[in-house]
Scaffold this motif. Structure first.
Motif, PDB file in Angstrom:
ATOM      1  N   ILE A  11       0.839  -1.208   0.000  1.00 15.89           N
ATOM      2  CA  ILE A  11       0.000   0.000   0.000  1.00 15.89           C
ATOM      3  C   ILE A  11       0.865   1.245   0.000  1.00 15.89           C
ATOM      4  CG2 ILE A  11      -1.636   1.357   1.370  1.00 15.89           C
ATOM      5  CD1 ILE A  11      -2.818  -1.377   2.300  1.00 15.89           C
ATOM      6  N   LEU A  12       1.873   1.272   0.868  1.00 12.79           N
ATOM      7  CA  LEU A  12       2.762   2.436   0.937  1.00 12.79           C
ATOM      8  C   LEU A  12       3.482   2.670  -0.386  1.00 12.79           C
ATOM      9  CD1 LEU A  12       4.311   2.043   4.505  1.00 12.79           C
ATOM     10  CD2 LEU A  12       2.473   3.572   3.770  1.00 12.79           C
ATOM     11  N   ASP A  13       3.920   1.599  -1.027  1.00 12.25           N
ATOM     12  CA  ASP A  13       4.602   1.727  -2.313  1.00 12.25           C
ATOM     13  C   ASP A  13       3.671   2.337  -3.363  1.00 12.25           C
ATOM     14  OD1 ASP A  13       6.891   1.272  -4.077  1.00 12.25           O
ATOM     15  OD2 ASP A  13       5.592  -0.223  -5.026  1.00 12.25           O
ATOM     16  N   ILE A  14       2.449   1.844  -3.428  1.00 15.80           N
ATOM     17  CA  ILE A  14       1.493   2.378  -4.409  1.00 15.80           C
ATOM     18  C   ILE A  14       1.187   3.841  -4.128  1.00 15.80           C
ATOM     19  CG2 ILE A  14      -0.906   2.238  -5.219  1.00 15.80           C
ATOM     20  CD1 ILE A  14      -0.644  -0.857  -4.812  1.00 15.80           C
TER      21      ILE A  14
ATOM     22  N   GLY B 234      -0.393  13.433   1.433  1.00 14.46           N
ATOM     23  CA  GLY B 234      -0.376  13.142   2.866  1.00 14.46           C
ATOM     24  C   GLY B 234      -0.657  11.689   3.133  1.00 14.46           C
ATOM     25  N   LEU B 235       0.144  11.067   3.993  1.00 19.08           N
ATOM     26  CA  LEU B 235       0.035   9.638   4.233  1.00 19.08           C
ATOM     27  C   LEU B 235       0.467   9.339   5.666  1.00 19.08           C
ATOM     28  CD1 LEU B 235      -0.181   6.681   3.183  1.00 19.08           C
ATOM     29  CD2 LEU B 235       2.125   6.960   2.290  1.00 19.08           C
TER      30      LEU B 235
ATOM     31  N   PHE C 182      -4.823   8.664   4.016  1.00 16.38           N
ATOM     32  CA  PHE C 182      -4.139   9.515   3.054  1.00 16.38           C
ATOM     33  C   PHE C 182      -5.091  10.563   2.506  1.00 16.38           C
ATOM     34  CE2 PHE C 182      -5.695   5.819   0.758  1.00 16.38           C
ATOM     35  CZ  PHE C 182      -6.155   6.301  -0.466  1.00 16.38           C
ATOM     36  N   TYR C 183      -4.505  11.649   1.981  1.00 16.97           N
ATOM     37  CA  TYR C 183      -5.327  12.709   1.406  1.00 16.97           C
ATOM     38  C   TYR C 183      -4.598  13.339   0.230  1.00 16.97           C
ATOM     39  CZ  TYR C 183      -2.333  16.277   3.471  1.00 16.97           C
ATOM     40  OH  TYR C 183      -1.262  17.056   3.795  1.00 16.97           O
ATOM     41  N   ASP C 184      -5.381  13.917  -0.652  1.00 14.77           N
ATOM     42  CA  ASP C 184      -4.858  14.654  -1.804  1.00 14.77           C
ATOM     43  C   ASP C 184      -6.052  15.240  -2.544  1.00 14.77           C
ATOM     44  OD1 ASP C 184      -3.201  15.618  -3.945  1.00 14.77           O
ATOM     45  OD2 ASP C 184      -1.833  13.961  -3.567  1.00 14.77           O
ATOM     46  N   GLU C 185      -5.808  15.720  -3.741  1.00 10.10           N
ATOM     47  CA  GLU C 185      -6.884  16.223  -4.585  1.00 10.10           C
ATOM     48  C   GLU C 185      -7.869  15.084  -4.836  1.00 10.10           C
ATOM     49  OE1 GLU C 185      -4.860  17.526  -8.090  1.00 10.10           O
ATOM     50  OE2 GLU C 185      -3.656  18.973  -6.981  1.00 10.10           O
TER      51      GLU C 185
END
Length: 105
Positions: free
Chosen positions: A23-26, A35-36, A69-72
């Motif tokens: 998951i972290l790699d993706i 943000g993660l 996680f967050y983003d657009e």
């Protein structure tokens, strides 16, 4: 201060299922999510109804993990699609939010 529309998502999984590193790699290396955070739970109950806990007498390798996680919004939707299609994750939730960014002058 600048306000930006974002989407926040959470992946619920358990330790010992070989999901975390994938998951972290993706999210970090492939999708470049802004943000993660990984949160390790001290107790939780899954679909089986069994409670998993971290006590001194019972050190379980099946503790809950939350990957937030967050983003657009479009980037988060794409990342969720990638996670579901590649890892067959069943417990992902997401919701809209606003990020308040204070610029340093």
């Amino acid at each position: 201060m600048t306000t930006t529309e974002i989407t926040i998502a959470r992946v619920y999984t358990m330790e010992g299922r070989d999901h975390l590193n994938r998951i972290l790699d993706i999210l970090h290396n492939e999708e470049k999510i802004k943000g993660l955070t990984v949160i390790r739970g001290i107790a939780g109950a899954g679909a089986s109804g069994e409670i998993h806990t971290s006590s001194l007498l019972d050190l379980s390798l099946e503790l809950p993990l939350i990957i937030e996680f967050y983003d657009e919004p479009l980037k988060v939707e794409k990342a969720i699609h990638e996670l579901q299609s590649r890892l067959n994750l069943k417990h992902i939730v997401s919701w809209p939010a606003r990020a308040h960014i204070h610029s340093i002058s």
